[in-house]
Design an enzyme around this catalytic site. Structure first.
Site, PDB file in Angstrom:
ATOM      1  N   GLU A   1       0.865  -1.103  -0.454  1.00 28.02           N
ATOM      2  CA  GLU A   1       0.391  -0.092   0.218  1.00 28.02           C
ATOM      3  C   GLU A   1       0.500   1.023  -0.338  1.00 28.02           C
ATOM      4  OE1 GLU A   1      -3.830   1.978   2.228  1.00 28.02           O
ATOM      5  OE2 GLU A   1      -2.080   1.122   3.167  1.00 28.02           O
ATOM      6  N   PHE A   2       0.677   2.197  -1.157  1.00 26.25           N
ATOM      7  CA  PHE A   2       1.424   3.602  -0.610  1.00 26.25           C
ATOM      8  C   PHE A   2       0.663   4.504  -0.190  1.00 26.25           C
ATOM      9  CE2 PHE A   2       1.600   7.798  -2.401  1.00 26.25           C
ATOM     10  CZ  PHE A   2       2.900   7.849  -2.970  1.00 26.25           C
TER      11      PHE A   2
ATOM     12  N   ILE B   1       0.974   8.827   1.875  1.00 26.18           N
ATOM     13  CA  ILE B   1       1.614  10.110   1.199  1.00 26.18           C
ATOM     14  C   ILE B   1       1.085  11.340   1.906  1.00 26.18           C
ATOM     15  CG2 ILE B   1       0.508  10.810  -0.751  1.00 26.18           C
ATOM     16  CD1 ILE B   1       3.547  12.593  -1.809  1.00 26.18           C
TER      17      ILE B   1
ATOM     18  N   LYS C   1       1.803  21.668  -6.235  1.00 22.50           N
ATOM     19  CA  LYS C   1       2.978  21.807  -6.629  1.00 22.50           C
ATOM     20  C   LYS C   1       3.873  21.254  -7.351  1.00 22.50           C
ATOM     21  CE  LYS C   1       3.749  26.449  -4.160  1.00 22.50           C
ATOM     22  NZ  LYS C   1       2.773  27.020  -4.039  1.00 22.50           N
TER      23      LYS C   1
ATOM     24  N   ASN D   1     -11.751  13.876  -2.582  1.00 27.59           N
ATOM     25  CA  ASN D   1      -9.886  14.578  -2.963  1.00 27.59           C
ATOM     26  C   ASN D   1      -9.457  14.619  -3.723  1.00 27.59           C
ATOM     27  OD1 ASN D   1      -7.670  15.295  -2.346  1.00 27.59           O
ATOM     28  ND2 ASN D   1      -6.803  13.999  -0.080  1.00 27.59           N
TER      29      ASN D   1
ATOM     30  N   VAL E   1      -6.464  12.629  -6.266  1.00 21.50           N
ATOM     31  CA  VAL E   1      -6.883  11.068  -7.235  1.00 21.50           C
ATOM     32  C   VAL E   1      -6.610  11.866  -8.332  1.00 21.50           C
ATOM     33  CG1 VAL E   1      -8.662  10.919  -8.760  1.00 21.50           C
ATOM     34  CG2 VAL E   1      -9.443  10.573  -6.239  1.00 21.50           C
TER      35      VAL E   1
ATOM     36  N   TYR F   1      -2.461  10.888  -8.629  1.00 25.16           N
ATOM     37  CA  TYR F   1      -2.786   8.960  -8.627  1.00 25.16           C
ATOM     38  C   TYR F   1      -2.451   8.413 -10.349  1.00 25.16           C
ATOM     39  CZ  TYR F   1      -2.778   9.476  -3.521  1.00 25.16           C
ATOM     40  OH  TYR F   1      -2.476   9.517  -2.376  1.00 25.16           O
TER      41      TYR F   1
END
Length: 177
Positions: A86-87, A89, A99, A130, A134, A137
């Site tokens: 699972e990623f 951040i 940015k 969000n 999205v 990703y």
């Protein structure tokens, strides 16, 4: 590990203040699921555990190329048999949102996962509303694989969550693009 805008490094004890500040900020944690505001002592404990390493997770601090700490990322729940993880951040410094720092960090983790760790699949979950995340990703190759309806209770209402994934074959097909 370095990208065009950021580098990933191991956590340092001095990172605890920033982690505490980020995870106590409701605007930052709004997108992370249920609120969790660990104490500074708990952040220090997390940094110790991250530094000790382990076979089922890789944690990194995200810093700009001029060495400003702006977030954290990594992979967890590494399943070596199925070669997946699972990623996650967090860009904790809000002035750094939108940015390209998150996309750059994600690309570094993707290269780590597929090129160095020989994983086959990365996955993540993200609140469906969000849009910033999205978009990030999808720009990095993740595709929507499922929808968990009313999975999270945020801001006084139930919200849907997308499950997204990136396969090695998709990464390899688009790596040169």
């Amino acid at each position: 590990m370095q990208g065009k805008l950021v580098r990933l490094r191991a956590y340092e004890k001095s990172d605890a203040d920033a982690l505490f500040r980020w995870f106590a900020d409701a605007e930052v944690t709004r997108w992370l699921g249920p609120p969790n505001f660990p104490s500074r002592a708990q952040q220090e404990k997390f940094i110790e555990l991250a530094a000790a390493g382990g076979d089922d997770a890789k944690y990194f601090a995200i810093e700009t190329l001029d060495s400003r700490l702006i977030g954290d990322t990594g992979i967890r729940f590494i399943d070596w048999k199925s070669r997946k993880a699972e990623f996650f951040i967090t860009i904790g410094e809000k002035h750094c949102w939108d940015k390209g720092f998150g996309s750059d960090a994600l690309r570094i983790v993707i290269r780590l996962a597929f090129d160095r760790m020989n994983l086959n699949r990365l996955w993540l979950s993200v609140l469906a509303d969000n849009a910033r995340a999205v978009r990030c990703y999808e720009k990095c190759g993740f595709v929507r694989e499922g929808l968990l309806r009313q999975e999270s209770f945020v801001d006084g209402k139930y919200r849907d969550v997308h499950l997204m994934g990136l396969l090695r074959e998709d990464y390899e097909r688009t790596r040169g693009a």
